[in-house]
Design a protein around this motif. Sequence first.
Motif, PDB file in Angstrom:
ATOM      1  N   ASP A  24       0.880  -1.154   0.000  1.00 21.07           N
ATOM      2  CA  ASP A  24       0.000   0.000   0.000  1.00 21.07           C
ATOM      3  C   ASP A  24       0.930   1.219   0.000  1.00 21.07           C
ATOM      4  O   ASP A  24       2.118   1.091   0.315  1.00 21.07           O
ATOM      5  CB  ASP A  24      -0.866  -0.038   1.267  1.00 21.07           C
ATOM      6  CG  ASP A  24      -1.658   1.249   1.464  1.00 21.07           C
ATOM      7  OD1 ASP A  24      -2.137   1.802   0.449  1.00 21.07           O
ATOM      8  OD2 ASP A  24      -1.784   1.698   2.610  1.00 21.07           O
ATOM      9  N   ASP A  26      -0.005   5.090   0.938  1.00 22.71           N
ATOM     10  CA  ASP A  26      -0.192   6.049   2.038  1.00 22.71           C
ATOM     11  C   ASP A  26      -0.233   5.335   3.385  1.00 22.71           C
ATOM     12  O   ASP A  26      -1.058   4.458   3.621  1.00 22.71           O
ATOM     13  CB  ASP A  26      -1.470   6.863   1.812  1.00 22.71           C
ATOM     14  CG  ASP A  26      -1.354   7.749   0.581  1.00 22.71           C
ATOM     15  OD1 ASP A  26      -0.528   8.679   0.605  1.00 22.71           O
ATOM     16  OD2 ASP A  26      -2.055   7.487  -0.414  1.00 22.71           O
ATOM     17  N   ASP A 117      -2.209  -0.703   6.204  1.00 24.26           N
ATOM     18  CA  ASP A 117      -2.311   0.098   7.437  1.00 24.26           C
ATOM     19  C   ASP A 117      -3.737   0.510   7.787  1.00 24.26           C
ATOM     20  O   ASP A 117      -3.984   1.007   8.883  1.00 24.26           O
ATOM     21  CB  ASP A 117      -1.440   1.358   7.338  1.00 24.26           C
ATOM     22  CG  ASP A 117      -2.047   2.404   6.411  1.00 24.26           C
ATOM     23  OD1 ASP A 117      -2.508   2.026   5.315  1.00 24.26           O
ATOM     24  OD2 ASP A 117      -2.085   3.586   6.791  1.00 24.26           O
TER      25      ASP A 117
HETATM   26 MG   LIG Z   1      -2.803   3.203   3.554  1.00 24.36          MG
END
Ligand SMILES: [Mg+2]
Length: 178
Positions: A24, A26, A117
């Motif tokens: 991923d 960000d 995240d």
């Molecule tokens: Mg993310």
Amino acid sequence: MKRRQAAPSQRRQKAKRVRYLLLDVDGVMTDGILYFDESGREIKGFSIYDGHGIRLLQRAQIGVGIISGRSSAVVAWRAKELGIEDVHQGSRDKLAAYEMIRAKHHLQDETVAFIGDDLIDLPLLRRVGFSIAVASAVDAVKREVDWVTKKKGGEGAVREVIDLILSAQISKHNTRKG
Ligand SMILES: [Mg+2]
């Protein structure tokens, strides 16, 4: 339902099987903060340690791909710099993007690792053989993965994962030349 993190020996077994690492952007490759300049252009900071790790992984013939829910020119630029060809941006449905990568490289779920995240990453984290959250991930994600890194997103968490994968596979790769 709460799932316990894998024990260190299990984690190593999972790392040993990895043939493809999905990232991923960000909050994983970055600190998760969106910076904009005066003209509204997006600025992101990437870890040099993560970048070097990605190159090491590619050299070990392990694939690296990006699936981002957002879309940013900076990501395309950074991916190009790192020689990452599988870049899926604006992918709210990360499983759909994953299916494309999986078909392209004939991957089996067990041999894929994904670092996430946030909640949008959960369906894919549940699918792959080795699921990882960064230290700065939201709790709901940290609860469901095989491993939570010590480092935060953007601060070398990706490198931490890569170091584990490479060290788990070292016996397999240290005989390769070049
Ligand atoms: Mg993310």
